[in-house]
Design an enzyme around this catalytic site. Structure first.
Site, PDB file in Angstrom:
ATOM      1  CG  ASP A  99      -1.158   4.658  -1.138  1.00  0.00           C
ATOM      2  OD1 ASP A  99      -1.821   4.291  -2.119  1.00  0.00           O
ATOM      3  OD2 ASP A  99      -1.505   4.657   0.089  1.00  0.00           O
ATOM      4  CD  GLU A 144      -2.834   1.239  -0.011  1.00  0.00           C
ATOM      5  OE1 GLU A 144      -2.490   2.095  -0.910  1.00  0.00           O
ATOM      6  OE2 GLU A 144      -3.563   0.387  -0.134  1.00  0.00           O
ATOM      7  CG  ASP A 177     -22.206   4.238 -12.712  1.00  0.00           C
ATOM      8  OD1 ASP A 177     -21.419   3.926 -11.866  1.00  0.00           O
ATOM      9  OD2 ASP A 177     -21.959   4.480 -13.868  1.00  0.00           O
ATOM     10  CG  ASP A 183     -21.146   8.166 -18.624  1.00  0.00           C
ATOM     11  OD1 ASP A 183     -20.954   7.506 -17.356  1.00  0.00           O
ATOM     12  OD2 ASP A 183     -22.173   8.707 -18.772  1.00  0.00           O
ATOM     13  CB  ILE A 184     -17.622   3.808 -16.485  1.00  0.00           C
ATOM     14  CG1 ILE A 184     -16.410   4.722 -16.452  1.00  0.00           C
ATOM     15  CG2 ILE A 184     -17.374   2.478 -16.601  1.00  0.00           C
ATOM     16  CD1 ILE A 184     -15.561   4.816 -17.563  1.00  0.00           C
ATOM     17  CB  SER A 186      -5.031   1.037  -2.790  1.00  0.00           C
ATOM     18  OG  SER A 186      -5.355   0.919  -1.428  1.00  0.00           O
TER      19      SER A 186
END
Length: 544
Positions: free
Chosen positions: A262, A258, A520, A498-499, A458
């Site tokens: 990051d 992580e 959404d 736009d998905i 993440s």
């Protein structure tokens, strides 16, 4: 909640805890053990602060004036008389005041388990779970009359792991970078190119803060990684919170994955930005203290925070969510944008009760919740992008409707559906935006010397944090609390991809939330068209 008396004490609303499912009570806590807690206090100016943030959200970005840390401390610090009452209470019960952050409304106390039993009317015990051991409590925390109107939350008595990181490693093993490329993973720089991030920008006046609740990084390894990308190694430093420090575990499957993910994503897509990592224990108190430390950091002054840790709302106490949500409101007033991963377990958020759940802190209305997609592209061009959903074992974009936070005014026209749970609760919709998160189309990173392809939401939080740092640099001022502006952008601005295909159900049956045109509960408003988004923010008008 109706109060019930316990001697001269009254329970803190929303402080009730249950044992972790699957944990076994093994005996009382060591009465002589010295422990630390964090108290979150009321502000006399809380209504004034909420109103100021609401009004600020309606001001065009170019005309916004965020408060300085000094101005905030003067206007919204905890009342000195309240602090005196808390200090007297601590002394009366043999507790030590370790630190006071009046601007952040927090007080740290330490003392023996016995002292805390008497001070807060609790009984701490030891529990064993198959995956961890912890000191815990059940029931509510109790306050004496003189504190009942002052203390909002007491965190840290129970030190169970509060959150988990939201990353997924492709195939769970190290592979050669050439093999990664063949399987359609990308460097963070390539992802930024696919999303049309502005190029030839050096964000040398920006600071990105990253919250980590475990693990660590190696500066030498990060230098090697950025050199391989042809990106200048950023200035990276760490801040210790509640005794936690930069401590790599050497396990790429653990929290180091992580931490490195990051840093590497944020710094690669926003070259030149200073990176400050705030390390804290993985408890509710540690998480709150990391957030308040970063937001009120008068030395580094991050303009954007990236948070890739979280847990289902049902795993939190209400008092903890209330305290953290208030801290995020502070960030909005100070012009700090907070990006949070929406979770990697679809609409169930890893809760096995047959219902749907959203992740906190992504569900806070003061953060930018970041969902996930599967991104396919080549030569800097997106070929397809759908909701990330590999099923229960592979992960999926977190999203849905909050059971805790009301529908914000800026989502009123986003067609947020009622919750898919019985009763159809109406609440804050998650996520707000999205980005590449499928491990199979993930990010090529270096973790503990291993070359990996990592995905998960993440990766999306630092991706968006980097884009916001670019926007701050380009516009010459921090964008701050961005959600009201994003939801008010005209569709012809082209700021989002736009998905419209896919869902985030991981049970393969209900399809609780489906992608669709517009917002959404799988991918929010969509993934970014970076250059067009920054341009649109530069000309954004007033929103309501």
């Amino acid at each position: 909640m109706q109060s019930r008396e316990r001697g001269a004490h009254t329970p803190i609303p929303g402080s009730e805890r249950k044992a972790v499912p699957g944990a076994k009570h093994v005996g009382p806590a060591d009465l002589g053990e010295r422990i630390s807690v964090t108290m979150y206090l009321r502000r006399c100016s809380s209504e004034k602060l909420a109103q100021a943030v609401e009004e600020l959200s309606k001001v065009p970005l170019a005309k916004r004036r965020h408060m300085s840390h000094e101005e905030f401390a003067v206007a919204h610090a905890v009342d000195a008389d309240d602090l005196k009452i808390v200090e007297d209470f601590a002394k009366e019960h043999g507790l030590t005041v370790d630190h006071v952050n009046a601007a952040a409304a927090t007080v740290g106390l330490s003392g023996s388990v016995t002292s805390f039993h008497e001070a807060f009317g609790v009984e701490l015990a030891l529990y064993e779970h198959p995956d961890f051991k912890y000191r815990g409590r059940t029931g509510a925390i109790h306050l004496p009359a003189q504190l009942s109107d002052i203390v909002v939350a007491v965190l840290g008595l129970d030190n169970r792991p509060q959150t988990k990181p939201h990353f997924r490693i492709h195939q769970g093993e190290a592979v050669d970078m050439r093999a990664l490329a063949a399987e359609m993973s990308y460097t963070p720089v390539q992802v930024a190119q696919l999303y049309n991030f502005p190029e030839n920008i050096t964000c040398d006046d920006q600071c990105i803060g990253i919250i980590e609740l475990g693990g660590g990084y190696s500066l030498d390894a990060l230098e090697e990684y950025f050199s391989s990308l042809g990106v200048a190694t950023p200035t990276i430093s760490s801040v210790s919170v509640d005794g936690a420090t930069n401590q790599p575990t050497g396990d790429s499957n653990g929290p180091d994955g992580e931490v490195d993910l990051d840093i590497e994503v944020a710094a690669a897509v926003a070259p030149g930005a200073k990176i400050v990592v705030y390390f804290a224990p993985n408890t509710d108190a540690g998480f709150l203290d990391a957030i308040t430390t970063a937001i009120h950091d008068t030395t580094n002054k991050p303009s954007v925070l990236s948070i890739s840790w979280g847990g289902a709302e049902s795993s939190w106490t209400t008092q903890a969510m209330q305290a953290m949500n208030s801290a995020f409101q502070d960030a909005a007033a100070l012009g700090v944008t907070v990006c949070c991963a929406s979770g990697d377990d679809g609409s169930a958020d890893s809760v096995d009760d047959g219902e749907v759940h959203v992740d906190f802190p992504a569900s806070s209305p003061y953060v930018l919740a970041c969902g996930g997609t599967r991104l396919t592209g080549s030569n800097g061009t997106i070929e397809s992008e759908v909701v990330w959903n590999d099923g229960a074992n592979g992960g999926a974009s977190g999203g849905g409707v909050s059971d805790v936070f009301a529908l914000p005014s800026w989502q009123a026209n986003a067609n947020v559906p009622p919750s898919a749970n019985p009763g159809g609760h109406v609440g804050r919709g998650v996520p707000d935006v999205a980005g590449d998160a499928d491990p199979a189309t993930g990010y090529q990173v270096l973790v503990d010397g291993q070359q990996l392809a990592i995905g998960g939401t993440s990766a999306v939080a630092p991706l968006w944090a980097g884009l916001i740092a670019i926007a701050n640099y380009t516009l010459g001022h921090p964008v701050g609390f961005l959600n009201p502006i994003l939801y008010g952008l005209p569709s012809d601005a082209g700021a989002f991809h736009d998905i419209t295909s896919g869902n985030n159900d991981v049970n393969g049956s209900t399809e609780a939330y489906q992608a669709r045109p517009g917002w959404d509960a799988c991918t929010g408003l969509g993934s970014p068209n970076g250059a067009k988004l920054v341009s649109a923010l530069g000309s954004a008008g007033s929103t309501t």
